[in-house]
Design a protein around this motif. Structure first.
Motif, PDB file in Angstrom:
ATOM      1  N   LEU A   7       0.830  -1.191   0.000  1.00  0.00           N
ATOM      2  CA  LEU A   7       0.000   0.000   0.000  1.00  0.00           C
ATOM      3  C   LEU A   7       0.866   1.243   0.000  1.00  0.00           C
ATOM      4  CD1 LEU A   7      -2.799  -0.913   2.555  1.00  0.00           C
ATOM      5  CD2 LEU A   7      -2.632  -1.457   0.128  1.00  0.00           C
ATOM      6  N   ARG A   8       0.344   2.307  -0.582  1.00  0.00           N
ATOM      7  CA  ARG A   8       1.054   3.566  -0.638  1.00  0.00           C
ATOM      8  C   ARG A   8       0.495   4.513   0.411  1.00  0.00           C
ATOM      9  NH1 ARG A   8       0.862   4.192  -7.255  1.00  0.00           N
ATOM     10  NH2 ARG A   8       1.636   2.107  -7.691  1.00  0.00           N
ATOM     11  N   THR A   9       1.260   5.547   0.719  1.00  0.00           N
ATOM     12  CA  THR A   9       0.809   6.535   1.688  1.00  0.00           C
ATOM     13  C   THR A   9      -0.190   7.471   1.040  1.00  0.00           C
ATOM     14  OG1 THR A   9       2.955   6.456   2.793  1.00  0.00           O
ATOM     15  CG2 THR A   9       1.541   8.348   3.264  1.00  0.00           C
ATOM     16  N   LYS A  10      -1.284   7.718   1.748  1.00  0.00           N
ATOM     17  CA  LYS A  10      -2.289   8.634   1.214  1.00  0.00           C
ATOM     18  C   LYS A  10      -1.735  10.049   1.194  1.00  0.00           C
ATOM     19  CE  LYS A  10      -7.106  10.065   1.773  1.00  0.00           C
ATOM     20  NZ  LYS A  10      -8.351   9.886   2.543  1.00  0.00           N
ATOM     21  N   PRO A  11      -1.843  10.776   0.057  1.00  0.00           N
ATOM     22  CA  PRO A  11      -1.313  12.139  -0.010  1.00  0.00           C
ATOM     23  C   PRO A  11      -1.981  13.049   1.019  1.00  0.00           C
ATOM     24  CG  PRO A  11      -1.834  11.305  -2.204  1.00  0.00           C
ATOM     25  CD  PRO A  11      -2.391  10.331  -1.227  1.00  0.00           C
ATOM     26  N   ALA A  12      -1.267  14.111   1.387  1.00  0.00           N
ATOM     27  CA  ALA A  12      -1.793  15.082   2.342  1.00  0.00           C
ATOM     28  C   ALA A  12      -3.037  15.748   1.774  1.00  0.00           C
ATOM     29  CB  ALA A  12      -0.723  16.125   2.653  1.00  0.00           C
ATOM     30  N   PRO A  13      -3.931  16.233   2.654  1.00  0.00           N
ATOM     31  CA  PRO A  13      -5.145  16.923   2.168  1.00  0.00           C
ATOM     32  C   PRO A  13      -4.803  18.126   1.308  1.00  0.00           C
ATOM     33  CG  PRO A  13      -5.313  16.413   4.513  1.00  0.00           C
ATOM     34  CD  PRO A  13      -3.902  16.116   4.123  1.00  0.00           C
ATOM     35  N   LEU A 146      -0.845  20.043  -8.691  1.00  0.00           N
ATOM     36  CA  LEU A 146      -1.091  19.325  -7.446  1.00  0.00           C
ATOM     37  C   LEU A 146      -0.037  18.280  -7.129  1.00  0.00           C
ATOM     38  CD1 LEU A 146      -4.973  18.817  -7.633  1.00  0.00           C
ATOM     39  CD2 LEU A 146      -3.667  20.744  -6.728  1.00  0.00           C
ATOM     40  N   GLY A 147       0.783  17.904  -8.113  1.00  0.00           N
ATOM     41  CA  GLY A 147       1.849  16.941  -7.875  1.00  0.00           C
ATOM     42  C   GLY A 147       1.520  15.549  -8.374  1.00  0.00           C
ATOM     43  N   PRO A 148       2.536  14.806  -8.838  1.00  0.00           N
ATOM     44  CA  PRO A 148       2.295  13.470  -9.397  1.00  0.00           C
ATOM     45  C   PRO A 148       1.750  12.478  -8.384  1.00  0.00           C
ATOM     46  CG  PRO A 148       4.652  13.910  -9.155  1.00  0.00           C
ATOM     47  CD  PRO A 148       3.956  15.206  -8.897  1.00  0.00           C
ATOM     48  N   GLN A 149       1.967  12.718  -7.088  1.00  0.00           N
ATOM     49  CA  GLN A 149       1.422  11.810  -6.073  1.00  0.00           C
ATOM     50  C   GLN A 149      -0.095  11.879  -5.995  1.00  0.00           C
ATOM     51  OE1 GLN A 149       2.990  14.623  -5.474  1.00  0.00           O
ATOM     52  NE2 GLN A 149       2.009  15.741  -3.801  1.00  0.00           N
ATOM     53  N   ARG A 150      -0.697  12.869  -6.665  1.00  0.00           N
ATOM     54  CA  ARG A 150      -2.150  12.987  -6.697  1.00  0.00           C
ATOM     55  C   ARG A 150      -2.693  12.721  -8.103  1.00  0.00           C
ATOM     56  NH1 ARG A 150      -1.192  17.741  -3.222  1.00  0.00           N
ATOM     57  NH2 ARG A 150      -1.861  17.245  -1.100  1.00  0.00           N
ATOM     58  N   THR A 151      -1.955  11.981  -8.905  1.00  0.00           N
ATOM     59  CA  THR A 151      -2.404  11.678 -10.270  1.00  0.00           C
ATOM     60  C   THR A 151      -3.772  11.008 -10.280  1.00  0.00           C
ATOM     61  OG1 THR A 151      -0.150  11.502 -11.129  1.00  0.00           O
ATOM     62  CG2 THR A 151      -1.877  10.367 -12.359  1.00  0.00           C
ATOM     63  N   GLY A 152      -3.969  10.013  -9.408  1.00  0.00           N
ATOM     64  CA  GLY A 152      -5.257   9.324  -9.364  1.00  0.00           C
ATOM     65  C   GLY A 152      -6.388  10.258  -8.993  1.00  0.00           C
ATOM     66  N   LEU A 153      -6.145  11.138  -8.016  1.00  0.00           N
ATOM     67  CA  LEU A 153      -7.159  12.106  -7.607  1.00  0.00           C
ATOM     68  C   LEU A 153      -7.506  13.050  -8.752  1.00  0.00           C
ATOM     69  CD1 LEU A 153      -8.825  13.387  -5.247  1.00  0.00           C
ATOM     70  CD2 LEU A 153      -6.843  14.891  -4.890  1.00  0.00           C
ATOM     71  N   VAL A 154      -6.479  13.567  -9.426  1.00  0.00           N
ATOM     72  CA  VAL A 154      -6.702  14.483 -10.540  1.00  0.00           C
ATOM     73  C   VAL A 154      -7.515  13.800 -11.638  1.00  0.00           C
ATOM     74  CG1 VAL A 154      -5.573  15.711 -12.438  1.00  0.00           C
ATOM     75  CG2 VAL A 154      -4.692  15.927 -10.105  1.00  0.00           C
ATOM     76  N   MET A 155      -7.092  12.612 -12.041  1.00  0.00           N
ATOM     77  CA  MET A 155      -7.798  11.920 -13.115  1.00  0.00           C
ATOM     78  C   MET A 155      -9.217  11.542 -12.697  1.00  0.00           C
ATOM     79  SD  MET A 155      -4.999   9.603 -15.116  1.00  0.00           S
ATOM     80  CE  MET A 155      -3.810  10.394 -16.213  1.00  0.00           C
ATOM     81  N   SER A 156      -9.417  11.248 -11.408  1.00  0.00           N
ATOM     82  CA  SER A 156     -10.757  10.939 -10.931  1.00  0.00           C
ATOM     83  C   SER A 156     -11.671  12.143 -11.076  1.00  0.00           C
ATOM     84  CB  SER A 156     -10.715  10.504  -9.457  1.00  0.00           C
ATOM     85  OG  SER A 156     -10.117   9.240  -9.315  1.00  0.00           O
ATOM     86  N   TRP A 157     -11.223  13.308 -10.629  1.00  0.00           N
ATOM     87  CA  TRP A 157     -12.080  14.488 -10.681  1.00  0.00           C
ATOM     88  C   TRP A 157     -12.242  15.030 -12.094  1.00  0.00           C
ATOM     89  CZ3 TRP A 157     -15.468  16.334  -7.343  1.00  0.00           C
ATOM     90  CH2 TRP A 157     -15.419  15.839  -6.041  1.00  0.00           C
TER      91      TRP A 157
END
Length: 394
Positions: A7-13, A146-157
């Motif tokens: 598992l990976r670390t969840k990015p900061a809010p 927002l940074g590559p660590q939030r790629t999934g979040l960005v693509m989701s939204w």
């Protein structure tokens, strides 16, 4: 793709500034993508009912947009890397608006059916270039901000914006078609990208990430092709629903096709609202495998549906299954490339989605002419299962 990865670390809010940036980019994608989603059911009905074209020709006219988008994605990514994401957004949105003007001309000009078809195809081609540019730019901009660590979040939204435009655009487009004819659809499809363009002019750019030299297409594809193929197969059910659900309902004597398209988008959006972080935390392969099994189930429900209620439920389940495929595979694809090739990686990854739309529409249109429009959903179920096998072996 390793489903057994830790598992990976969840990015900061997100900070307040990050949230504001994300909201603006989501709005750009939503209004820009209305030009894609709003005319899809009306184009099929207009060509079928008023121009009298076959299912195969309808599929060709719908799919040509995605063919153009596929062919221009790599160039869009290169432009984004070298000149900045906002640059390509500002190029793509006016082209998308131009497509609506072609639709308006096709509906209102006193021309023969073949000439109207030519105008429709010209509009689809313009939209293909436009969508390639503004979607690539919006995703590259937001990942850079927002940074590559939030790629999934960005693509989701960003995906929420895209499929909200599909879900809302479908019934709006059908309502406009019923009230004003195809001309009203063309006007709306021209105005929505201009709203997005106004938002784009009010936001700052991020510095370009690329180098002046050109990165060969094959090198980028070599890094992301496996993730892209999973996305390709998983997109076939989506292409079947958006392109042929309306005609399948007509063939079966049912009403409420627009509601079924909304049900798909409701399932899609609902899961993303609560689970957009999962690909960043658990990794793309794990999330994709579960999602693909659900998607296959939804397609089987539509194919075998004895009544519109079951078909409606199947559309909702398909939306749930398809929801996280794009961000899950996007995480897998972008982590394989260096930062200076991020725009090209994003662009070529999205091209697998476009290719699925372009291939599915004419292929399913041909199959539907032989076996009925319900065939689209049998094909979708098989494609989702094939993607599941590929993700598991990755």
């Amino acid at each position: 793709m390793n489903p057994n990865a830790p598992l990976r670390t969840k990015p900061a809010p997100l900070t307040r500034s990050d949230r504001a940036s994300l909201i603006k980019q989501v709005a750009i994608v939503f209004f820009g993508f209305l030009a894609v989603g709003l005319p899809l059911p009306p184009i099929a009905l207009y060509m079928h009912d008023q121009l009298g074209f076959s299912a195969g020709m309808i599929g060709f006219a719908i799919g040509i947009q995605s063919v153009v988008t596929v062919l221009s994605r790599h160039r869009a990514g290169t432009l984004s890397d070298n000149h900045g994401a906002r640059y390509v957004i500002r190029l793509g949105l006016p082209l998308s608006a131009l497509a609506g003007l072609f639709y308006l001309l096709a509906a209102s000009a006193p021309l023969a059916g073949e000439a109207k078809l030519a105008l429709l195809i010209m509009g689809r081609i313009a939209l293909g270039f436009g969508e390639s540019l503004f979607i690539t730019g919006a995703m590259s901009w937001c990942i850079g901000r927002l940074g590559p660590q939030r790629t999934g979040l960005v693509m989701s939204w960003q995906g929420i914006a895209m499929y909200s435009a599909i879900g809302l655009g479908a019934p709006i487009g059908l309502a406009l078609y019923a009230a004003t004819g195809f001309a009203g659809v063309g006007i709306a499809a021209a105005l929505s990208p201009l709203i997005a363009l106004g938002i784009a002019y009010a936001i700052p750019d991020v510095p370009p990430t690329g180098h002046a030299q050109r990165t060969p297409f094959y090198k980028v594809i070599g890094l992301i092709w496996r993730s892209g193929m999973v996305l390709f197969l998983a997109t076939i059910p989506f292409a079947g629903i958006t392109g042929f659900m309306t005609l399948a309902y007509l063939e079966r004597g049912w009403s409420g096709a627009g509601l079924a398209l909304t049900a798909f988008s409701t399932g899609f959006i609902a899961l993303r609202l609560v689970a957009s972080h999962l690909p960043d935390v658990y990794g793309g392969a794990r999330v994709a495998m579960v999602s693909l099994a659900v998607e296959a189930l939804g397609q089987a429900m539509i194919w075998l549906a004895p009544n519109p209620t079951v078909a409606l439920a199947g559309a909702f389940v398909t939306g749930l299954g398809f929801s996280l495929i794009f961000p899950a595979m996007g995480v897998e694809a972008t982590r394989r490339v260096p930062i200076e090739q991020r725009g090209r990686a994003v662009a070529n990854f999205i091209a697998f989605f476009d290719l699925a739309i372009g291939v599915t529409a004419p292929a399913v249109g041909y199959a539907a002419g032989l076996f009925g429009y319900g065939t689209a959903f049998l094909i979708g179920a098989v494609a989702a299962l094939a993607a599941l096998v590929m993700a598991a072996r990755g």
